[in-house]
Scaffold this motif. Structure first.
Motif, PDB file in Angstrom:
ATOM      1  N   VAL A 186       0.828  -1.222   0.000  1.00  0.00           N
ATOM      2  CA  VAL A 186       0.000   0.000   0.000  1.00  0.00           C
ATOM      3  C   VAL A 186       0.852   1.258   0.000  1.00  0.00           C
ATOM      4  CG1 VAL A 186      -1.912  -1.157   1.145  1.00  0.00           C
ATOM      5  CG2 VAL A 186      -0.195   0.024   2.520  1.00  0.00           C
ATOM      6  N   ALA A 187       2.098   1.176   0.479  1.00  0.00           N
ATOM      7  CA  ALA A 187       2.940   2.371   0.529  1.00  0.00           C
ATOM      8  C   ALA A 187       3.742   2.571  -0.732  1.00  0.00           C
ATOM      9  CB  ALA A 187       3.868   2.297   1.739  1.00  0.00           C
ATOM     10  N   ALA A 188       3.663   1.631  -1.657  1.00  0.00           N
ATOM     11  CA  ALA A 188       4.427   1.754  -2.902  1.00  0.00           C
ATOM     12  C   ALA A 188       3.902   2.918  -3.722  1.00  0.00           C
ATOM     13  CB  ALA A 188       4.341   0.452  -3.694  1.00  0.00           C
ATOM     14  N   PRO A 189       4.776   3.678  -4.398  1.00  0.00           N
ATOM     15  CA  PRO A 189       4.321   4.797  -5.226  1.00  0.00           C
ATOM     16  C   PRO A 189       3.398   4.339  -6.349  1.00  0.00           C
ATOM     17  CG  PRO A 189       6.686   4.937  -4.827  1.00  0.00           C
ATOM     18  CD  PRO A 189       6.257   3.591  -4.348  1.00  0.00           C
ATOM     19  N   GLN A 190       3.715   3.231  -6.994  1.00  0.00           N
ATOM     20  CA  GLN A 190       2.890   2.681  -8.063  1.00  0.00           C
ATOM     21  C   GLN A 190       2.444   1.287  -7.646  1.00  0.00           C
ATOM     22  OE1 GLN A 190       1.945   4.365 -10.708  1.00  0.00           O
ATOM     23  NE2 GLN A 190       3.210   6.170 -10.170  1.00  0.00           N
ATOM     24  N   GLN A 191       1.160   1.032  -7.739  1.00  0.00           N
ATOM     25  CA  GLN A 191       0.615  -0.258  -7.334  1.00  0.00           C
ATOM     26  C   GLN A 191       0.112  -0.995  -8.571  1.00  0.00           C
ATOM     27  OE1 GLN A 191      -2.272   0.355  -4.267  1.00  0.00           O
ATOM     28  NE2 GLN A 191      -0.833   1.395  -2.896  1.00  0.00           N
ATOM     29  N   SER A 192       0.953  -1.885  -9.077  1.00  0.00           N
ATOM     30  CA  SER A 192       0.596  -2.660 -10.263  1.00  0.00           C
ATOM     31  C   SER A 192      -0.240  -3.867  -9.867  1.00  0.00           C
ATOM     32  CB  SER A 192       1.865  -3.117 -10.998  1.00  0.00           C
ATOM     33  OG  SER A 192       2.622  -3.992 -10.155  1.00  0.00           O
ATOM     34  N   ALA A 193      -0.858  -4.503 -10.874  1.00  0.00           N
ATOM     35  CA  ALA A 193      -1.676  -5.682 -10.623  1.00  0.00           C
ATOM     36  C   ALA A 193      -0.827  -6.823 -10.090  1.00  0.00           C
ATOM     37  CB  ALA A 193      -2.402  -6.089 -11.909  1.00  0.00           C
ATOM     38  N   GLY A 194       0.397  -6.986 -10.642  1.00  0.00           N
ATOM     39  CA  GLY A 194       1.273  -8.059 -10.165  1.00  0.00           C
ATOM     40  C   GLY A 194       1.645  -7.883  -8.719  1.00  0.00           C
ATOM     41  N   ARG A 195       1.997  -6.637  -8.349  1.00  0.00           N
ATOM     42  CA  ARG A 195       2.370  -6.362  -6.956  1.00  0.00           C
ATOM     43  C   ARG A 195       1.194  -6.654  -6.024  1.00  0.00           C
ATOM     44  NH1 ARG A 195       6.037  -3.177  -4.088  1.00  0.00           N
ATOM     45  NH2 ARG A 195       7.088  -2.575  -6.010  1.00  0.00           N
ATOM     46  N   ILE A 196      -0.024  -6.240  -6.439  1.00  0.00           N
ATOM     47  CA  ILE A 196      -1.206  -6.475  -5.606  1.00  0.00           C
ATOM     48  C   ILE A 196      -1.470  -7.966  -5.465  1.00  0.00           C
ATOM     49  CG2 ILE A 196      -3.702  -6.177  -5.528  1.00  0.00           C
ATOM     50  CD1 ILE A 196      -3.317  -3.422  -6.772  1.00  0.00           C
ATOM     51  N   LEU A 197      -1.288  -8.750  -6.570  1.00  0.00           N
ATOM     52  CA  LEU A 197      -1.556 -10.189  -6.531  1.00  0.00           C
ATOM     53  C   LEU A 197      -0.557 -10.896  -5.618  1.00  0.00           C
ATOM     54  CD1 LEU A 197      -3.180 -12.593  -7.580  1.00  0.00           C
ATOM     55  CD2 LEU A 197      -1.615 -12.708  -9.538  1.00  0.00           C
ATOM     56  N   VAL A 198       0.726 -10.590  -5.816  1.00  0.00           N
ATOM     57  CA  VAL A 198       1.753 -11.211  -4.964  1.00  0.00           C
ATOM     58  C   VAL A 198       1.543 -10.827  -3.502  1.00  0.00           C
ATOM     59  CG1 VAL A 198       4.229 -11.320  -4.466  1.00  0.00           C
ATOM     60  CG2 VAL A 198       3.423 -11.381  -6.835  1.00  0.00           C
ATOM     61  N   GLY A 199       1.282  -9.555  -3.297  1.00  0.00           N
ATOM     62  CA  GLY A 199       1.053  -9.095  -1.921  1.00  0.00           C
ATOM     63  C   GLY A 199      -0.148  -9.773  -1.306  1.00  0.00           C
ATOM     64  N   GLY A 200      -1.222  -9.974  -2.090  1.00  0.00           N
ATOM     65  CA  GLY A 200      -2.406 -10.640  -1.563  1.00  0.00           C
ATOM     66  C   GLY A 200      -2.127 -12.074  -1.182  1.00  0.00           C
ATOM     67  N   VAL A 201      -1.354 -12.784  -2.042  1.00  0.00           N
ATOM     68  CA  VAL A 201      -1.036 -14.175  -1.733  1.00  0.00           C
ATOM     69  C   VAL A 201      -0.234 -14.258  -0.441  1.00  0.00           C
ATOM     70  CG1 VAL A 201       0.276 -16.198  -2.517  1.00  0.00           C
ATOM     71  CG2 VAL A 201      -1.172 -14.929  -4.127  1.00  0.00           C
ATOM     72  N   LEU A 202       0.812 -13.412  -0.332  1.00  0.00           N
ATOM     73  CA  LEU A 202       1.664 -13.454   0.858  1.00  0.00           C
ATOM     74  C   LEU A 202       0.875 -13.040   2.111  1.00  0.00           C
ATOM     75  CD1 LEU A 202       4.949 -11.951  -0.602  1.00  0.00           C
ATOM     76  CD2 LEU A 202       4.444 -14.354  -0.118  1.00  0.00           C
ATOM     77  N   MET A 203       0.043 -12.024   1.932  1.00  0.00           N
ATOM     78  CA  MET A 203      -0.742 -11.557   3.081  1.00  0.00           C
ATOM     79  C   MET A 203      -1.709 -12.643   3.524  1.00  0.00           C
ATOM     80  SD  MET A 203      -3.335  -8.319   3.256  1.00  0.00           S
ATOM     81  CE  MET A 203      -4.499  -8.193   4.584  1.00  0.00           C
ATOM     82  N   GLY A 204      -2.395 -13.284   2.560  1.00  0.00           N
ATOM     83  CA  GLY A 204      -3.325 -14.348   2.912  1.00  0.00           C
ATOM     84  C   GLY A 204      -2.621 -15.515   3.556  1.00  0.00           C
ATOM     85  N   ALA A 205      -1.463 -15.852   3.019  1.00  0.00           N
ATOM     86  CA  ALA A 205      -0.712 -16.970   3.594  1.00  0.00           C
ATOM     87  C   ALA A 205      -0.278 -16.659   5.020  1.00  0.00           C
ATOM     88  CB  ALA A 205       0.506 -17.278   2.725  1.00  0.00           C
ATOM     89  N   GLY A 206       0.204 -15.415   5.245  1.00  0.00           N
ATOM     90  CA  GLY A 206       0.636 -15.041   6.589  1.00  0.00           C
ATOM     91  C   GLY A 206      -0.498 -15.092   7.584  1.00  0.00           C
ATOM     92  N   ILE A 207      -1.653 -14.572   7.172  1.00  0.00           N
ATOM     93  CA  ILE A 207      -2.798 -14.578   8.079  1.00  0.00           C
ATOM     94  C   ILE A 207      -3.250 -16.009   8.338  1.00  0.00           C
ATOM     95  CG2 ILE A 207      -5.196 -13.866   8.327  1.00  0.00           C
ATOM     96  CD1 ILE A 207      -4.501 -11.356   6.774  1.00  0.00           C
ATOM     97  N   GLY A 208      -3.165 -16.861   7.278  1.00  0.00           N
ATOM     98  CA  GLY A 208      -3.553 -18.259   7.470  1.00  0.00           C
ATOM     99  C   GLY A 208      -2.627 -18.965   8.447  1.00  0.00           C
TER     100      GLY A 208
END
Length: 844
Positions: free
Chosen positions: A116-138
């Motif tokens: 969320v703090a990145a200057p540009q938020q691409s679809a790839g960054r959001i997808l990778v971040g979502g996977v890692l975030m979901g995995a961490g929460i899991g």
């Protein structure tokens, strides 16, 4: 049997029918969701701090603190959700796994903040971040679940387990994508933060509760314990929630405060840069504001100062802003002496109560010119005194307008005296303060006699000048403490409150004062280069009790002045109760007249007109009123009342129709045909716009021969508007109707105007007939003159009030050949008059 595996799944052989069934406490579920949303909001708040950090170290520190705060929030959400799960067995938790479970949450928070703090938020960054975030929460969730210690085997349904991981990833991707997607739609940044935080909190909570749904608890004979510190559910859950929530709230507050500090630091330089410019601009604006902008200070030692004042202070007080800063005393001295003490007191009161200062006062310049000012300011106390910041405006125009309105409301515009409204108010105030035991008072009304005459002869300008001089003379002559006013056109009033308490003595003094006042007001007035004398009528009422009423006293004085004018004017009259009776009688007469018209109590009597040769040439219709209770009422009594009230129009209409109807009947009688019917016409009836058409209607309705209808007019009637009277008479004469001048010789200038008036007959008033026959030779000279003029103009002559043979012979010798009076017949009803005429004709 002891279970130490982190994950264990159900199989086809697992007996799910014996599994424990739990439920969630909704209050704790909602609390867990709120904690998740607050954790997300914290992460977005740290995003701003990371983006605004000037150095990498600062960014790293904000990244770390934000991740810890969010991780603890997610961890707190998990254990709050676990506390909401209610199972039929006791649940405790391993301390080691409980503490370890927070690490995946913090790692997931690190990933979230990095995205969320990145200057540009691409679809790839959001997808990778979502996977890692979901995995961490899991990971955090299932490690936390493994910390549970209870008398049951913890198994997971494989399908729902996989679904929980999928939900965690998908919701995490959605949470990271919703902010950049809404950024171009929503302009309200706060709303954008709230929506993003809600979606992120839902993502965190959804994975937890889906995973909880995948968990199955199968009863065992012994709890799944190992060699570790175990805390009961209530203790661990409560401590975890309290600590996590406290850290979360503190982090949120810190972020908000840091944002404010950063914003303040960012704006400080700009504020400093604009400070001087704003000060200059303020001075320019203040110089253009319609008023004085200032700061005024009162120190505890009592000294006044003006730390700031706009240039308008020079105009208002004659002091420059620089001088005002050095010494405020010249400003205080400029305040009007009569307002200075009140001004100081208003400042002290405001300083004591710290209430807004609002005060109106006058200032006076060196030339003596006075202007009204209005001050408004808000006080503020500090260590050494009180300061006011506000403005002062010039309200001189408003004050002048208020004074003008007051003048219009309570003063007569022509004379400057009090008007009726103010006089009534003053009289009522006087009565409320009046002490009847010590004094008496009086209301004196002054009415100018024949005021209309000066307006008609000299014009309204001269009339106004007379009123102003009368007002000035009245005010000059009025006793000290009395009140003067003008009630109407030519009516003035004087309120006197210094009379003796004994009524006889008060009335005597008032009588003497009224006589002197009349004498003073009757002295000649210089108007338009000429001297004009005018008499006045005075009426007054006296009071010495506390139960008097202002309206009643004015009414009594008005009745008294009316009594004085009825007596001929140029006199004075004190109110007496008998006057009320006269007014009541007059009112009763008016009401009786109205009833007489409605109930047809009037009748017509007829008096014959006889020639010296024994012919009856006409009759005069005379109105009679027979009241059912009062009997016969004289026309001299009720006709003036009918004329003043306007009822004479209805009565005259009835008389004309009745006379024409009777004339129609007599014209069908061979013995009475050719007799003229004389009908008296009042001034109000004659000058009605429709009077000519009314006469024409009567002629047509009763099929009359016009020359047998004679309309009698008095000379005062025709002389009131000679040109109009002549025009109307000519129109009626064209119909064939004749005119008779009644009471000839009693007016002003009848003889000089007689040649212009188209009369067919002249009636000699009975006053001259009676006086001339009883030793008044001068009156008979007038009779001879009237006879001679009537013969000269070819007018028929009728003498009224002939009662003796001597009068008839004298009239005959003077040349009058027609007579009307008691010598021949008294007025009688139509039938009796007809019978008399027939008998008279037979005997002659």
């Amino acid at each position: 049997m002891s279970r130490t595996m982190l994950l264990a799944f159900t199989s086809d052989t697992t007996n799910l029918s014996v599994a424990y069934h739990g439920h969630h406490a909704m209050a704790l579920v909602l609390l867990s969701l709120l904690i998740a949303i607050l954790a997300a909001y914290t992460s977005f708040s740290h995003r701003h701090l990371m983006q605004g950090a000037a150095k990498p170290v600062s960014r790293y520190l904000w990244h770390t603190s934000g991740a810890i705060a969010m991780g603890l929030g997610v961890w707190a959400m998990h254990f709050t959700g676990m506390m909401s799960l209610q199972l039929p067995v006791d649940v405790n938790y391993r301390l080691d796994l409980t503490l370890i479970s927070v690490l995946p949450a913090i790692i997931a928070a690190v990933v979230t903040l990095n995205v969320v703090a990145a200057p540009q938020q691409s679809a790839g960054r959001i997808l990778v971040g979502g996977v890692l975030m979901g995995a961490g929460i899991g990971c955090m969730h299932y490690i936390g679940m493994a910390a549970m210690v209870l008398q049951a085997e913890r198994l997971y349904v494989p399908e729902i387990f996989a679904l929980s991981i999928l939900v965690a990833v998908l919701m995490a991707v959605l949470a990271l994508a919703v902010r950049p997607w809404l950024n171009n739609i929503l302009r309200n940044k706060l709303l954008l933060e709230i929506i993003s935080s809600v979606v992120m909190g839902m993502a965190i909570a959804s994975m937890h509760y889906v995973a909880m749904h995948a968990t199955v608890f199968v009863p065992t004979l012994s709890p799944n314990t190992i060699s570790s510190i175990v805390l009961n559910k209530a203790t661990l859950g409560t401590l975890a929630v309290v600590v996590a929530v406290a850290i979360l709230l503190l982090a949120t507050v810190a972020v908000i405060m840091r944002q404010r500090v950063s914003s303040a630091e960012h704006n400080t330089d700009k504020a400093n840069e604009h400070a001087k410019m704003l000060a200059i601009r303020l001075q320019r604006i203040a110089s253009r504001v319609p008023g004085l902008v200032y700061e005024f200070r009162l120190d505890d030692n009592g000294s006044f100062t003006f730390p700031y004042a706009s240039d308008a202070i020079q105009d208002y007080y004659g002091v420059s802003p620089e001088q005002a800063q050095l010494d405020a005393m010249p400003i205080m001295l400029a305040i009007h002496p009569d307002d200075r003490d009140a001004m100081r007191q208003s400042i002290y009161d405001s300083a004591q109560s710290l209430s807004p200062w609002h005060h109106e006062y006058r200032v006076q310049n060196a030339n003596g010119d006075i202007r009204w000012l209005l001050g408004n300011a808000m006080p503020e106390r500090d260590e050494t005194g009180v300061s006011w910041s506000g403005f002062i405006t010039d309200i001189s125009q408003r004050k002048a307008t208020e004074q003008h309105i007051y003048q219009l409301a309570f003063f007569d515009g022509l004379t400057g005296l009090f008007n009726r409204r103010k006089i009534q108010q003053c009289l009522q105030d006087l009565l409320e303060q009046f002490d009847g035991e010590a004094q008496s008072g009086s209301v004196i009304l002054v009415d100018i006699d024949d005021f209309k005459r000066i307006n008609d002869t000299q014009g309204h300008k001269a009339g106004d000048e007379l009123l102003k001089q009368v007002a000035a003379r009245l005010a000059q002559f009025a006793p000290v403490g009395s009140i003067c006013g003008r009630l109407g056109s030519d009516e003035f009033v004087l309120l006197v409150n210094s009379l003796p308490s004994q009524l006889p003595l008060a009335e005597q003094q008032l009588k003497e004062f009224a006589a002197e006042l009349r004498k003073a007001l009757q002295q000649p007035y210089a108007i338009g280069g000429h001297y004009y004398s005018s008499s006045v009528s005075l009426g007054y009422s006296v009071f010495n009790n506390l139960h008097a009423n202002a309206d009643e006293l004015l009414k009594q004085a008005d009745i008294a002045v009316s009594h004085a004018k009825t007596a001929g004017g140029n006199s004075q009259s004190m109110f007496a109760p008998q006057m009320y009776q006269n007014i009541q009688q007059r009112f009763n007469m008016e009401q009786a007249l109205v009833n007489a018209i409605e109930q047809q109590q009037f009748s017509l009597y007829y008096q014959p007109q006889v020639t010296d040769t024994g012919r009856v040439i006409g009759v005069e219709a005379l109105l009679r009123w027979f009241h059912p209770d009062l009997g016969a009422i004289s026309p001299a009594t009720f006709i003036p009342v009918a004329e003043e009230t306007g009822l004479i129009e209805d009565i005259g209409f009835w008389v004309l129709h009745q006379a024409c109807q009777q004339l129609q009947k007599w014209q069908t009688d061979p013995q009475l045909v050719g007799i003229t019917m004389s009908v008296n016409i009042s001034a109000q009836q004659f000058y009605l716009p429709e009077f000519v058409s009314l006469v024409e209607q009567c002629l047509r309705q009763y099929n009359l021969t016009p020359e047998y209808l004679m309309l009698e007019l008095t000379e005062s009637l025709v002389l009131a508007d000679l040109d109009d009277a002549v025009a109307r008479m000519q129109q009626i004469k064209q119909l064939g109707v004749k005119f008779s001048m009644d009471d000839f010789g009693t007016g002003y200038s009848s003889l000089s105007y007689l040649s212009r008036l188209p009369f067919d007959e002249v009636k000699i008033d009975q006053y001259f007939v009676r006086s001339g026959s009883t030793g008044q030779p001068r009156d008979w000279v007038i009779v001879d003159a009237i006879v001679g003029i009537a013969n000269t103009y070819g007018m028929k002559l009728v003498a009224e009030g002939v009662e003796t043979h001597e009068q008839q012979q004298l009239l005959q010798q003077s040349g009058c050949r027609c007579y009307q009076g008691y010598l021949y017949a008294k007025p009688a009803p139509a039938a009796d008059t007809a019978q008399w005429i027939k008998q008279y004709l037979l005997s002659h």
